[in-house]
Design a protein around this motif. Sequence first.
Motif, PDB file in Angstrom:
ATOM      1  N   GLY A 152       4.878 -23.642 -48.025  1.00  0.00           N
ATOM      2  CA  GLY A 152       3.898 -22.742 -47.461  1.00  0.00           C
ATOM      3  C   GLY A 152       2.507 -23.381 -47.430  1.00  0.00           C
ATOM      4  N   PRO A 153       1.458 -22.567 -47.481  1.00  0.00           N
ATOM      5  CA  PRO A 153       1.467 -21.107 -47.644  1.00  0.00           C
ATOM      6  C   PRO A 153       1.934 -20.379 -46.389  1.00  0.00           C
ATOM      7  CG  PRO A 153      -0.765 -21.894 -47.349  1.00  0.00           C
ATOM      8  CD  PRO A 153       0.090 -23.118 -47.459  1.00  0.00           C
ATOM      9  N   LYS A 154       2.420 -19.161 -46.590  1.00  0.00           N
ATOM     10  CA  LYS A 154       2.951 -18.408 -45.465  1.00  0.00           C
ATOM     11  C   LYS A 154       1.877 -18.162 -44.410  1.00  0.00           C
ATOM     12  CE  LYS A 154       5.782 -14.458 -44.200  1.00  0.00           C
ATOM     13  NZ  LYS A 154       4.985 -14.098 -43.024  1.00  0.00           N
ATOM     14  N   GLY A 155       0.630 -18.062 -44.846  1.00  0.00           N
ATOM     15  CA  GLY A 155      -0.440 -17.865 -43.881  1.00  0.00           C
ATOM     16  C   GLY A 155      -0.518 -18.985 -42.865  1.00  0.00           C
ATOM     17  N   VAL A 156      -0.218 -20.212 -43.298  1.00  0.00           N
ATOM     18  CA  VAL A 156      -0.210 -21.352 -42.381  1.00  0.00           C
ATOM     19  C   VAL A 156       0.960 -21.235 -41.418  1.00  0.00           C
ATOM     20  CG1 VAL A 156       0.115 -23.851 -42.216  1.00  0.00           C
ATOM     21  CG2 VAL A 156      -1.441 -22.899 -43.922  1.00  0.00           C
ATOM     22  N   GLN A 157       2.127 -20.860 -41.932  1.00  0.00           N
ATOM     23  CA  GLN A 157       3.290 -20.696 -41.059  1.00  0.00           C
ATOM     24  C   GLN A 157       3.041 -19.591 -40.032  1.00  0.00           C
ATOM     25  OE1 GLN A 157       5.593 -20.141 -44.592  1.00  0.00           O
ATOM     26  NE2 GLN A 157       6.845 -21.972 -44.253  1.00  0.00           N
ATOM     27  N   ASP A 158       2.401 -18.514 -40.473  1.00  0.00           N
ATOM     28  CA  ASP A 158       2.056 -17.436 -39.541  1.00  0.00           C
ATOM     29  C   ASP A 158       1.051 -17.922 -38.491  1.00  0.00           C
ATOM     30  OD1 ASP A 158       3.684 -15.725 -40.948  1.00  0.00           O
ATOM     31  OD2 ASP A 158       2.050 -14.803 -42.094  1.00  0.00           O
ATOM     32  N   GLN A 159       0.117 -18.757 -38.920  1.00  0.00           N
ATOM     33  CA  GLN A 159      -0.883 -19.303 -38.002  1.00  0.00           C
ATOM     34  C   GLN A 159      -0.224 -20.167 -36.930  1.00  0.00           C
ATOM     35  OE1 GLN A 159      -4.001 -21.439 -40.016  1.00  0.00           O
ATOM     36  NE2 GLN A 159      -4.893 -22.252 -38.125  1.00  0.00           N
ATOM     37  N   LEU A 160       0.781 -20.936 -37.330  1.00  0.00           N
ATOM     38  CA  LEU A 160       1.502 -21.784 -36.378  1.00  0.00           C
ATOM     39  C   LEU A 160       2.247 -20.935 -35.357  1.00  0.00           C
ATOM     40  CD1 LEU A 160       2.884 -24.366 -38.954  1.00  0.00           C
ATOM     41  CD2 LEU A 160       1.133 -24.809 -37.218  1.00  0.00           C
ATOM     42  N   ARG A 161       2.870 -19.867 -35.841  1.00  0.00           N
ATOM     43  CA  ARG A 161       3.581 -18.978 -34.921  1.00  0.00           C
ATOM     44  C   ARG A 161       2.589 -18.284 -33.982  1.00  0.00           C
ATOM     45  NH1 ARG A 161       7.921 -15.069 -37.594  1.00  0.00           N
ATOM     46  NH2 ARG A 161       9.305 -16.878 -37.407  1.00  0.00           N
ATOM     47  N   ALA A 162       1.425 -17.888 -34.523  1.00  0.00           N
ATOM     48  CA  ALA A 162       0.404 -17.227 -33.700  1.00  0.00           C
ATOM     49  C   ALA A 162      -0.154 -18.163 -32.641  1.00  0.00           C
ATOM     50  CB  ALA A 162      -0.727 -16.711 -34.595  1.00  0.00           C
ATOM     51  N   ALA A 163      -0.074 -19.464 -32.889  1.00  0.00           N
ATOM     52  CA  ALA A 163      -0.554 -20.451 -31.917  1.00  0.00           C
ATOM     53  C   ALA A 163       0.434 -20.640 -30.771  1.00  0.00           C
ATOM     54  CB  ALA A 163      -0.808 -21.785 -32.612  1.00  0.00           C
ATOM     55  N   GLY A 164       1.556 -19.958 -30.833  1.00  0.00           N
ATOM     56  CA  GLY A 164       2.529 -20.020 -29.746  1.00  0.00           C
ATOM     57  C   GLY A 164       3.675 -20.977 -29.975  1.00  0.00           C
ATOM     58  N   VAL A 165       3.742 -21.604 -31.156  1.00  0.00           N
ATOM     59  CA  VAL A 165       4.836 -22.524 -31.448  1.00  0.00           C
ATOM     60  C   VAL A 165       6.005 -21.739 -32.051  1.00  0.00           C
ATOM     61  CG1 VAL A 165       5.533 -24.599 -32.693  1.00  0.00           C
ATOM     62  CG2 VAL A 165       3.154 -24.329 -31.949  1.00  0.00           C
ATOM     63  N   PRO A 166       7.217 -21.893 -31.527  1.00  0.00           N
ATOM     64  CA  PRO A 166       8.364 -21.228 -32.139  1.00  0.00           C
ATOM     65  C   PRO A 166       8.558 -21.713 -33.586  1.00  0.00           C
ATOM     66  CG  PRO A 166       8.930 -22.036 -29.951  1.00  0.00           C
ATOM     67  CD  PRO A 166       7.604 -22.640 -30.308  1.00  0.00           C
ATOM     68  N   VAL A 167       8.513 -20.797 -34.536  1.00  0.00           N
ATOM     69  CA  VAL A 167       8.725 -21.116 -35.943  1.00  0.00           C
ATOM     70  C   VAL A 167       9.976 -20.393 -36.408  1.00  0.00           C
ATOM     71  CG1 VAL A 167       7.803 -20.970 -38.283  1.00  0.00           C
ATOM     72  CG2 VAL A 167       6.253 -21.422 -36.359  1.00  0.00           C
ATOM     73  N   VAL A 168      10.978 -21.153 -36.825  1.00  0.00           N
ATOM     74  CA  VAL A 168      12.245 -20.579 -37.275  1.00  0.00           C
ATOM     75  C   VAL A 168      12.380 -20.784 -38.777  1.00  0.00           C
ATOM     76  CG1 VAL A 168      14.744 -20.521 -36.972  1.00  0.00           C
ATOM     77  CG2 VAL A 168      13.266 -21.170 -35.045  1.00  0.00           C
ATOM     78  N   TYR A 169      12.538 -19.671 -39.495  1.00  0.00           N
ATOM     79  CA  TYR A 169      12.775 -19.732 -40.934  1.00  0.00           C
ATOM     80  C   TYR A 169      14.277 -19.785 -41.206  1.00  0.00           C
ATOM     81  CZ  TYR A 169       7.940 -18.335 -42.011  1.00  0.00           C
ATOM     82  OH  TYR A 169       6.573 -18.280 -42.130  1.00  0.00           O
ATOM     83  N   PHE A 170      14.637 -20.483 -42.285  1.00  0.00           N
ATOM     84  CA  PHE A 170      16.028 -20.559 -42.720  1.00  0.00           C
ATOM     85  C   PHE A 170      16.124 -20.117 -44.176  1.00  0.00           C
ATOM     86  CE2 PHE A 170      15.518 -23.447 -39.205  1.00  0.00           C
ATOM     87  CZ  PHE A 170      16.638 -23.208 -38.435  1.00  0.00           C
ATOM     88  N   ASP A 171      17.334 -19.840 -44.605  1.00  0.00           N
ATOM     89  CA  ASP A 171      17.578 -19.399 -45.981  1.00  0.00           C
ATOM     90  C   ASP A 171      17.103 -20.482 -46.953  1.00  0.00           C
ATOM     91  OD1 ASP A 171      18.568 -18.481 -48.400  1.00  0.00           O
ATOM     92  OD2 ASP A 171      20.545 -17.973 -47.606  1.00  0.00           O
ATOM     93  N   PRO A 172      16.197 -20.154 -47.888  1.00  0.00           N
ATOM     94  CA  PRO A 172      15.702 -21.162 -48.822  1.00  0.00           C
ATOM     95  C   PRO A 172      16.651 -21.447 -49.976  1.00  0.00           C
ATOM     96  CG  PRO A 172      14.677 -19.063 -49.297  1.00  0.00           C
ATOM     97  CD  PRO A 172      15.522 -18.851 -48.070  1.00  0.00           C
ATOM     98  N   THR A 173      17.708 -20.639 -50.137  1.00  0.00           N
ATOM     99  CA  THR A 173      18.647 -20.833 -51.244  1.00  0.00           C
ATOM    100  C   THR A 173      19.438 -22.108 -51.038  1.00  0.00           C
ATOM    101  OG1 THR A 173      18.867 -18.429 -51.421  1.00  0.00           O
ATOM    102  CG2 THR A 173      20.509 -19.777 -52.571  1.00  0.00           C
ATOM    103  N   ARG A 174      19.608 -22.884 -52.109  1.00  0.00           N
ATOM    104  CA  ARG A 174      20.342 -24.147 -52.022  1.00  0.00           C
ATOM    105  C   ARG A 174      21.569 -24.076 -52.931  1.00  0.00           C
ATOM    106  NH1 ARG A 174      17.668 -24.182 -48.295  1.00  0.00           N
ATOM    107  NH2 ARG A 174      16.127 -25.704 -47.550  1.00  0.00           N
ATOM    108  N   THR A 175      22.734 -23.869 -52.313  1.00  0.00           N
ATOM    109  CA  THR A 175      24.002 -23.838 -53.035  1.00  0.00           C
ATOM    110  C   THR A 175      25.065 -24.524 -52.190  1.00  0.00           C
ATOM    111  OG1 THR A 175      24.740 -21.737 -52.053  1.00  0.00           O
ATOM    112  CG2 THR A 175      23.418 -21.600 -54.075  1.00  0.00           C
ATOM    113  N   LEU A 176      26.185 -24.855 -52.798  1.00  0.00           N
ATOM    114  CA  LEU A 176      27.283 -25.450 -52.035  1.00  0.00           C
ATOM    115  C   LEU A 176      27.775 -24.490 -50.963  1.00  0.00           C
ATOM    116  CD1 LEU A 176      29.568 -27.336 -54.588  1.00  0.00           C
ATOM    117  CD2 LEU A 176      28.105 -28.298 -52.821  1.00  0.00           C
ATOM    118  N   ALA A 177      27.854 -23.217 -51.299  1.00  0.00           N
ATOM    119  CA  ALA A 177      28.354 -22.244 -50.329  1.00  0.00           C
ATOM    120  C   ALA A 177      27.441 -22.126 -49.114  1.00  0.00           C
ATOM    121  CB  ALA A 177      28.501 -20.878 -51.000  1.00  0.00           C
ATOM    122  N   GLY A 178      26.176 -22.460 -49.280  1.00  0.00           N
ATOM    123  CA  GLY A 178      25.236 -22.320 -48.179  1.00  0.00           C
ATOM    124  C   GLY A 178      25.090 -23.545 -47.300  1.00  0.00           C
ATOM    125  N   VAL A 179      25.763 -24.657 -47.639  1.00  0.00           N
ATOM    126  CA  VAL A 179      25.567 -25.896 -46.892  1.00  0.00           C
ATOM    127  C   VAL A 179      25.997 -25.746 -45.436  1.00  0.00           C
ATOM    128  CG1 VAL A 179      26.263 -28.316 -46.666  1.00  0.00           C
ATOM    129  CG2 VAL A 179      25.684 -27.383 -48.918  1.00  0.00           C
TER     130      VAL A 179
END
Length: 346
Positions: A152-179
């Motif tokens: 982050g910070p999330k405010g920066v990510q929000d700023q990037l999205r507000a600037a018109g750039v597509p911002v895609v979030y993904f699951d932050p959990t890191r496990t074998l099942a999530g690979v």
Amino acid sequence: MRPVVRTCTPRSVLAVLAVVLVAAVGASACTSANGDGGTGPHGAHTAVLDDLDPQPVASTAAPVLPTTVRSFDGVDVTIDDVSRIVTADRYGTLTETVFALGLGDNVVGRDIAAEFPAAADVPVVTPGGQSLSAEAILDLAPTVILTDTSIGPKGVQDQLRAAGVPVVYFDPTRTLAGVSPQIIAVANALGVPERGAELAARTDDEIAAARSRAPDGENPLKIAFLYLRGTAITMIGGRGSGADSLIEALGAVDAGTASGITQQFAPITSEALIAAAPDVILMMTGGLESIGGIGGLAKIPGVAQTPAGKNQRVVDMQDGVLLSFGPNTGRVLDALADAVYQPADR
């Protein structure tokens, strides 16, 4: 490609990247990866991948765009151009995945955790480790940004999205099942679902092959994951640390979880570490180096009183590799299995 396992004296551990089994001060040269208590074989090991670069899938199909995906934050995001990709998460997972999907040439910015050679010339957008700069990222003229809430910070990510750039979030959990789900989600966002399915299947096969190497028996090893950054940050992993799923895949028991730690990480105390009683201690190499190597590790309260400490059982792996949980995960497990279960004097 087969992983490489190097054996080492405590002095040489400082120069390698790996996962660490604890050693006492003045420990002798490395010997073996098995044993318990003070009577079994002992030794420090370095688990190393012979090629850190993600191996791209064979498919060369062009991205099918535009595509609309549901971002992990619940927002529908439309991507119509993947020619300039920025990837940013704490573990380097997203960068590794994009390269393995065959779109590495499109990455114009990446996080500092993506340490593999193929990404070395890509500008780092997280110079402080976990903080993003909107100005630095926008200067790269990205057409899509792949990220998660581990950074982050999330405010920066929000700023990037507000600037018109597509911002895609993904699951932050890191496990074998999530690979595999993570691989497929990234591939879908970049318009290459077929490559995603191919890469997920390949990664699943590699993970299954590595898991099959876990020994059968009624007395599995207990492995504790320690996260250290100098003496100021000394934590033991518990349920949900990420390392716990790697340890379980190795046919071992996560010592922190077994001792009653219910959070991802808890401060190390001599009582907690002695109660965990690990046969092996797993660490990032950078953490080992930050406390002065094996000698410094032995000074952490409780280490010398554990079976791992008595047997000098040390296996270490590069920081950006151990918990990435990306397309290299099967190879990471394979290298760890070599380091934990095979003798050092070979």
